[in-house]
Scaffold this motif. Structure first.
Motif, PDB file in Angstrom:
ATOM      1  N   ARG A  70      -3.948   0.598   5.898  1.00  0.00           N
ATOM      2  CA  ARG A  70      -5.333   0.762   5.447  1.00  0.00           C
ATOM      3  C   ARG A  70      -5.835   2.183   5.596  1.00  0.00           C
ATOM      4  N   ARG A  74      -5.510   5.748   1.400  1.00  0.00           N
ATOM      5  CA  ARG A  74      -6.493   6.641   0.800  1.00  0.00           C
ATOM      6  C   ARG A  74      -5.901   8.040   0.637  1.00  0.00           C
ATOM      7  N   THR A  77      -3.473   8.026  -2.308  1.00  0.00           N
ATOM      8  CA  THR A  77      -4.152   8.066  -3.605  1.00  0.00           C
ATOM      9  C   THR A  77      -4.706   9.458  -3.883  1.00  0.00           C
ATOM     10  N   ASN A  78      -5.286  10.078  -2.842  1.00  0.00           N
ATOM     11  CA  ASN A  78      -5.802  11.451  -2.994  1.00  0.00           C
ATOM     12  C   ASN A  78      -4.716  12.387  -3.463  1.00  0.00           C
ATOM     13  N   ARG A 161      -7.590  -1.086  -1.466  1.00  0.00           N
ATOM     14  CA  ARG A 161      -7.607   0.301  -1.878  1.00  0.00           C
ATOM     15  C   ARG A 161      -8.926   0.972  -1.532  1.00  0.00           C
ATOM     16  N   SER A 162     -10.016   0.207  -1.640  1.00  0.00           N
ATOM     17  CA  SER A 162     -11.310   0.834  -1.401  1.00  0.00           C
ATOM     18  C   SER A 162     -11.621   0.934   0.084  1.00  0.00           C
ATOM     19  N   PRO A 164     -11.446   2.035   3.957  1.00  0.00           N
ATOM     20  CA  PRO A 164     -11.146   3.375   4.482  1.00  0.00           C
ATOM     21  C   PRO A 164      -9.793   3.462   5.153  1.00  0.00           C
TER      22      PRO A 164
END
Lengths: 164, 283, 358
Positions: A70, A74, A77-78, A161-162, A164
């Motif tokens: 989790r 992020r 994806t960045n 995905r959303s 944090p």
């Protein structure tokens, strides 16, 4: 036709000069050290023009090892979104493919393809450097073909995905 | 007139091609020193063609302007060199280009880029005095800043100015981004600043910086070759020998920090240059 | 004076692993370093509750791919302690051989990354070239280059024959010869000493207070090595802990260099004295009880706490890894140094983030 000739040259240059970015996405280091071993004298991927640039803005090739959790999803994806087109993604190791032995652990979402589109999957725990180099070449195949919009679906929202 | 145009063409086209070739040779020699095989010799051309065809991501409009200016200044400096112009003018033009590169890096907000730009400025501060002393030394020896006069000179300057040539070695290491002074950005990314000044340039802009670096490489090797300007063969031999030595040093040294670079290069380089100049002046 | 915060990681080429350090920097001098962890956390300790205790050996090997065999050895020794199993002597010697091969490749790997952290790329390449030979030995004897999977509760799953024993000895002689050739560079090269000496100094009092382990502790002059407790076959082999007194990055490098020689020597000793017999004793019943087991990893002391309630799965496995113990040291060492020295100091404790976060 000069345009066709130029197009051919560019595609050849893309295959001949893939700069890679390696991201350890919750791997056990087994795959990471095999990726690094690819750069060293015995395997020497610089023969094929492959250089580890360590900067998403410069890279053409994203090598991801390990499971997505989790927190690092992020970051992954960045990194993917910062890379300039054309770009390809290679998921390395059983964990990168599906979560592997860690699949049932509570903090593991699953394979890399839960977050970003993956072009080539290299299985193994850890895969041998030869297998990784082979996977990279399969990915380069995609770079050498003329880009089609259907090749790369947009990032789809995935559970987790959303967060944090 | 026609003659000048041909020389201009050589400077514009052959310059970067030679620079790329030098880069390719550098990568092969480096790989061999590291027990590897290394890429093909035309690898830098592939890299640049690929970069030129990549998607353009501009963090800040100033970046593009600065990169164009850097490339233009580097080109101009090499053209002035090939046309055997004034050495001082060439040195100022290339310094201008180097500052534009640092400005482009400062235009982005990434801390890596910012710190890299600061280090780049420190590097310019370190090597510029030495580069100008090299110009002054050549002037004191030949009586002119004009390269055309230097080229007519019968004796190799290196016999008269050996210490100044050693000081130029420091400049070359810094300018070619080699260990131990590859502080602002190195060719491989394994340093604390990732790619330093290059961090936020991508795609075609990075390709242009690479071409600019080729021009710079040829220019600095050209200045180095002025020290044995009795004919094309000794010039090329001297430049090749200096380049090989720098690659060797690159592979046999760790990266040092900028405080040490500034202190050591100024102390050693300025001392070498001044001792040489004073000795010549006395004699 | 300009203060800025530099995010060092989670993706950074110096550190292949996603450790993030938020560095507050004033004119390239670090004033504060805050580690942000959790990028590799998978929750492996909890896996013990839904895996068979035999299957868990494979999970512990994957706590970290670089310390793999030693994690498995520690876990298996813990279970053997609970279940009262005597491990056959040959298995104990084989564990020593694989454990020391792992230490050898881990130290060579670390030394390469360390060289890379101060920009000495050719040294990195040479060290990794030597390391490949050690991996060849691992592959020939266990079937896999990195994660071997040969350790079992009650012994080991693979044997080596006399031909392999000779071959390993030959290969190690080659490795020792190559390392001897590189040693003067690491020990005396001007630029390396310039970058490592006096950087990140940890006094022996500080090392004790912060609870440092492994080569970090030994480089500060404290001769503590868990192998001296004599687990596996270490009690029957001759060795002394390698120590240094300076406590800086160069001293840590020298300790690891000494341990490379020591590992080669230990493998030679173990190969010479390799006893015959079985490689695995029978495991009967289910574990019940609790134990605390310590093993010396390349990065220092790893502690396994295992509790079993007589079921097929274990009720608790707690792993205290060496990097976890050394992170306070890192946080203490970073403030006050230059930004250019950060990779050197960070790598000098040999951080293994995968171990740290499990």
């Amino acid at each position: 036709m000069p345009i066709q000739w130029l197009d051919k040259l560019i595609r050849r240059a893309r295959v001949k000069s893939p700069w890679l970015l390696h991201f350890d996405c919750g791997s056990c280091n087994g795959c990471d050290i095999e990726v690094l071993a690819c750069l060293t004298p015995v395997y020497d991927v610089e023969r094929f023009g492959i250089v580890n640039v360590g900067n998403p803005l410069h890279a053409d090739l994203l090598l991801v090892t390990g499971t997505v959790n989790r927190r690092n999803g992020r970051v992954l994806t960045n990194l993917y979104e910062q890379m300039a087109a054309p770009k390809v993604v290679v998921a390395i190791g059983s964990c990168g493919l599906s979560g592997g032995i860690f699949r049932t652990a509570y903090n593991v979402i699953g394979g890399v393809d839960q977050m970003i589109p993956v072009d080539v999957y290299v299985p193994g725990c850890p895969p041998r450097p030869e297998a990784i180099i082979d996977g990279v070449f399969l990915a380069l195949d995609r770079l050498s073909r003329p880009a089609k919009s259907s090749d790369r679906p947009p990032l789809k929202p995935v559970a987790g995905r959303s967060s944090p | 007139m026609n003659h000048a145009l041909i020389i201009l063409g050589i400077g514009l086209v052959a310059g970067p091609l030679l620079g790329g070739l030098a880069g390719g040779l550098d990568r092969i020699v480096t790989a061999r020193l590291q027990a590897r095989t290394g890429p093909p010799v035309w690898q830098p051309y592939y890299d640049v063609i690929k970069l030129m065809a990549k998607e353009l991501v501009v963090v800040n409009g100033w970046q593009a302007f600065c990169v164009y200016s850097y490339l233009f200044a580097s080109m101009l400096a090499l053209i002035l060199f090939v046309m055997q112009s004034d050495l001082l003018l060439i040195l100022f033009t290339q310094a201008l280009g180097a500052v534009f590169l640092a400005m482009g890096a400062l235009a982005s907000t990434s801390p890596y880029s910012q710190v890299g730009a600061h280090r780049e400025l420190l590097q310019i501060l370190t090597y510029e005095p030495l580069l100008f002393l090299v110009g002054v030394g050549i002037f004191l020896e030949t009586g002119s800043f004009k390269i055309s006069v230097v080229m007519q000179w019968k004796d190799p300057l290196i016999l008269k100015l050996p210490l100044l040539f050693a000081a130029l070695g420091y400049v070359m290491i810094i300018k070619l981004r080699k260990s131990p002074f590859d502080l602002a950005a190195s060719h491989h990314a394994h340093q604390e600043l990732v790619r330093g000044v290059f961090t936020d340039f991508s795609g075609p802009l990075l390709g242009m910086i690479e071409i600019g670096h080729w021009y710079d490489t040829v220019l600095i090797l050209g200045i180095c070759s002025l020290f044995w300007a009795t004919g094309p063969v000794p010039m090329a031999a001297l430049a090749a020998a200096a380049y090989a030595t720098i690659i060797l040093i690159d592979n046999a040294a760790a990266r040092l920090n900028w405080r040490w670079m500034l202190g050591h290069v100024w102390a050693m380089g300025l001392a070498l240059a001044l001792v040489n100049l004073i000795c010549r002046h006395q004699g | 004076m300009r203060t800025s915060v530099i995010p060092f990681g989670p993706q950074h080429p110096v550190l292949p692993e996603p450790l993030q350090l938020k560095l507050t920097v004033e004119d390239e001098v670090i004033t504060e370093a805050v580690p942000a962890l959790g990028y590799v956390h998978r929750g492996l300790e909890a896996l013990a509750q839904n895996r068979d205790f035999h299957q868990m050996v494979q999970v512990t090997e994957r706590v970290c791919g670089i310390c793999s065999v030693l994690h498995a050895i520690c876990y298996c020794q813990g279970l053997e302690d609970i279940m009262g199993i005597t491990v056959p002597p040959r298995a104990r010697y084989l564990r020593v051989i694989w454990g020391e091969l792992l230490r050898l490749h881990s130290h060579l790997l670390w030394m390469g990354l360390f060289a890379d952290s101060f920009g000495f790329e050719s040294l990195f390449m040479q060290l990794w070239k030597i390391r490949e030979r050690v991996l060849d030995i691992q592959e020939a004897t266990t079937g896999n280059r990195v994660i071997s999977g040969t350790i079992r509760v009650g012994g080991v799953s693979r044997d080596m024959d006399a031909r392999q024993v000779h071959w390993i000895a030959d290969q190690l002689t080659w490795v020792a010869h190559q390392v001897r050739q590189i040693e003067p560079v690491l020990r005396e090269d001007f630029t390396i000493r310039r970058r490592t000496e006096g950087k990140g100094v940890l006094t022996s009092a500080q090392a004790r207070e912060l609870g440092a382990v492994g080569p970090v502790l030994r480089a500060s002059g404290i001769a503590q090595d868990i192998r001296q407790t004599g687990y596996a076959a270490y009690g029957e082999l001759d060795f002394e802990p390698v120590t240094a007194t300076a406590g800086d990055c160069h001293a840590r490098c020298m300790v690891r260099l000494g341990e490379i020689d020591q590992s080669i020597d230990l493998i030679h000793q173990a190969l010479d004295r390799l006893p015959g017999g079985d490689i695995r004793s029978e495991v009967r019943g289910r574990p019940q009880g609790e134990t605390l087991m310590r093993v010396e990893q390349p990065r220092g002391e790893v502690v396994y706490y295992i509790r079993a309630d007589g079921g097929k799965t274990l009720s608790r496995v707690r792993i205290r890894t060496p990097t976890f113990a050394n992170i306070p040291v890192l946080v203490k060492l970073l403030p006050g140094i230059f930004l250019s020295d950060v990779p050197v100091v960070v790598l000098s404790i040999d951080p293994c983030v995968s171990c740290l976060e499990r």
